[in-house]
Motif scaffolding. Structure first.
Motif, PDB file in Angstrom:
ATOM      1  N   GLY A 126       0.716  -1.268  -0.078  1.00  0.00           N
ATOM      2  CA  GLY A 126       0.146   0.015   0.039  1.00  0.00           C
ATOM      3  C   GLY A 126       0.719   1.298   0.009  1.00  0.00           C
ATOM      4  N   THR A 127       1.998   1.200   0.676  1.00  0.00           N
ATOM      5  CA  THR A 127       2.863   2.302   0.716  1.00  0.00           C
ATOM      6  C   THR A 127       3.379   2.439  -0.479  1.00  0.00           C
ATOM      7  OG1 THR A 127       3.399   2.009   2.996  1.00  0.00           O
ATOM      8  CG2 THR A 127       4.868   3.272   2.026  1.00  0.00           C
ATOM      9  N   GLU A 128       3.972   1.369  -1.261  1.00  0.00           N
ATOM     10  CA  GLU A 128       4.565   1.630  -2.637  1.00  0.00           C
ATOM     11  C   GLU A 128       3.323   2.098  -3.511  1.00  0.00           C
ATOM     12  OE1 GLU A 128       7.721   1.158  -3.111  1.00  0.00           O
ATOM     13  OE2 GLU A 128       7.823   0.834  -1.157  1.00  0.00           O
ATOM     14  N   PHE A 129       2.206   1.804  -3.420  1.00  0.00           N
ATOM     15  CA  PHE A 129       1.185   2.313  -4.352  1.00  0.00           C
ATOM     16  C   PHE A 129       1.013   3.801  -3.940  1.00  0.00           C
ATOM     17  CE2 PHE A 129      -3.343   3.478  -4.319  1.00  0.00           C
ATOM     18  CZ  PHE A 129      -3.613   3.416  -5.630  1.00  0.00           C
ATOM     19  N   LEU A 130       0.970   3.904  -2.850  1.00  0.00           N
ATOM     20  CA  LEU A 130       0.548   5.682  -2.537  1.00  0.00           C
ATOM     21  C   LEU A 130       1.826   6.401  -3.099  1.00  0.00           C
ATOM     22  CD1 LEU A 130      -0.648   5.467   1.123  1.00  0.00           C
ATOM     23  CD2 LEU A 130      -2.135   5.963  -1.067  1.00  0.00           C
ATOM     24  N   LYS A 131       3.087   5.849  -3.032  1.00  0.00           N
ATOM     25  CA  LYS A 131       4.176   6.812  -3.717  1.00  0.00           C
ATOM     26  C   LYS A 131       4.020   6.865  -5.142  1.00  0.00           C
ATOM     27  CE  LYS A 131       7.763   5.164  -0.197  1.00  0.00           C
ATOM     28  NZ  LYS A 131       8.862   4.369  -0.076  1.00  0.00           N
ATOM     29  N   ALA A 132       3.924   5.542  -5.767  1.00  0.00           N
ATOM     30  CA  ALA A 132       3.594   5.626  -7.208  1.00  0.00           C
ATOM     31  C   ALA A 132       2.465   6.638  -7.766  1.00  0.00           C
ATOM     32  CB  ALA A 132       3.271   4.124  -7.889  1.00  0.00           C
ATOM     33  N   MET A 133       1.621   6.761  -6.919  1.00  0.00           N
ATOM     34  CA  MET A 133       0.301   7.512  -7.352  1.00  0.00           C
ATOM     35  C   MET A 133       0.856   9.167  -6.991  1.00  0.00           C
ATOM     36  SD  MET A 133      -1.989   5.961  -8.545  1.00  0.00           S
ATOM     37  CE  MET A 133      -3.242   7.354  -8.701  1.00  0.00           C
ATOM     38  N   GLY A 134       1.957   9.417  -6.445  1.00  0.00           N
ATOM     39  CA  GLY A 134       2.359  10.716  -6.032  1.00  0.00           C
ATOM     40  C   GLY A 134       1.844  11.215  -4.738  1.00  0.00           C
ATOM     41  N   PHE A 135       1.434  10.524  -3.819  1.00  0.00           N
ATOM     42  CA  PHE A 135       1.236  10.955  -2.577  1.00  0.00           C
ATOM     43  C   PHE A 135       2.419  11.441  -1.805  1.00  0.00           C
ATOM     44  CE2 PHE A 135      -2.774   8.732  -3.252  1.00  0.00           C
ATOM     45  CZ  PHE A 135      -3.696   9.169  -2.210  1.00  0.00           C
ATOM     46  N   VAL A 136       2.487  12.328  -1.188  1.00  0.00           N
ATOM     47  CA  VAL A 136       3.627  13.025  -0.181  1.00  0.00           C
ATOM     48  C   VAL A 136       3.448  12.537   1.254  1.00  0.00           C
ATOM     49  CG1 VAL A 136       4.574  15.131   0.603  1.00  0.00           C
ATOM     50  CG2 VAL A 136       3.953  14.905  -1.861  1.00  0.00           C
ATOM     51  N   PHE A 137       4.525  12.189   1.749  1.00  0.00           N
ATOM     52  CA  PHE A 137       4.583  11.555   3.032  1.00  0.00           C
ATOM     53  C   PHE A 137       4.594  12.387   4.079  1.00  0.00           C
ATOM     54  CE2 PHE A 137       4.567   8.034   0.264  1.00  0.00           C
ATOM     55  CZ  PHE A 137       3.851   7.096   0.931  1.00  0.00           C
ATOM     56  N   ASP A 138       3.752  12.568   5.128  1.00  0.00           N
ATOM     57  CA  ASP A 138       3.855  13.581   6.253  1.00  0.00           C
ATOM     58  C   ASP A 138       3.340  12.724   7.399  1.00  0.00           C
ATOM     59  OD1 ASP A 138       3.938  15.931   7.559  1.00  0.00           O
ATOM     60  OD2 ASP A 138       1.797  16.566   6.911  1.00  0.00           O
ATOM     61  N   GLY A 139       4.478  12.420   8.106  1.00  0.00           N
ATOM     62  CA  GLY A 139       4.215  11.659   9.645  1.00  0.00           C
ATOM     63  C   GLY A 139       3.583  10.346   9.382  1.00  0.00           C
ATOM     64  N   GLN A 140       2.508  10.151   9.952  1.00  0.00           N
ATOM     65  CA  GLN A 140       1.473   9.039   9.752  1.00  0.00           C
ATOM     66  C   GLN A 140       0.524   9.262   8.616  1.00  0.00           C
ATOM     67  OE1 GLN A 140       3.578   6.960  11.498  1.00  0.00           O
ATOM     68  NE2 GLN A 140       1.690   6.154  11.938  1.00  0.00           N
ATOM     69  N   ARG A 141       0.508  10.258   7.794  1.00  0.00           N
ATOM     70  CA  ARG A 141      -0.458  10.451   6.638  1.00  0.00           C
ATOM     71  C   ARG A 141       0.317  10.640   5.294  1.00  0.00           C
ATOM     72  NH1 ARG A 141      -4.786  10.423   8.160  1.00  0.00           N
ATOM     73  NH2 ARG A 141      -6.494  11.827   7.806  1.00  0.00           N
TER      74      ARG A 141
END
Length: 153
Positions: A126-141
């Motif tokens: 799921g984390t890899e999917f979010l990275k691939a979609m362009g989500f920016v990580f900010d702590g626990q979100r």
């Protein structure tokens, strides 16, 4: 493949329970235990702090059968934002672009949303999917900025 997102209905529950069972890897990582029959009903009552039941959407991704599920709260944590509880895609259909199509369908269905938030868990795919979609990580979100539509909406 033409994917559509539609509202969950009670008739979907058996198929959603099968999807949940197929996604036990996510449930184990996110909650520490396998999915169970009460998980679907629990989603109706599980709204983020500060949100109302009217903002909650349980969506079925469909293309020749159910191929995914989204738990979503609109206008949370603020107007024009969306809190995504989770995206689920069956194990045998992961990495086929279904998650990307689900995000696209969400932006079409909710064109006023300009930012999406996802709570992070320990589920590496799921984390890899979010990275691939362009989500920016900010702590626990993880946060995704969604460009306004060209038609002004």
């Amino acid at each position: 493949m033409r994917l559509t997102l539609r509202d969950f209905t009670p008739a979907d529950e058996p198929e959603v329970l099968r999807l949940f069972a197929d996604c036990d890897d996510w449930f184990q990582a996110a909650t520490g235990h396998p999915s169970g029959p009460g998980d679907v009903q629990g989603l109706f009552y599980s709204v983020p702090e500060g949100a109302s039941f009217e903002q909650k959407h349980l969506l079925v991704a469909q293309a020749e059968g159910m191929i995914g599920f989204v738990d979503l709260t609109i206008d949370h944590p603020e107007p024009r934002h969306a809190s995504i509880g989770f995206f689920l895609v069956p194990k045998d259909l992961r990495r086929w672009g279904i998650g990307r199509e689900m995000v696209k369908a969400l932006t079409e269905r909710f064109p006023d949303v300009t930012r999406a938030h996802v709570r992070l868990d320990e589920f590496q795919p799921g984390t890899e999917f979010l990275k691939a979609m362009g989500f920016v990580f900010d702590g626990q979100r993880a946060v995704l900025e969604i460009a306004p539509r060209s038609d002004g909406r």
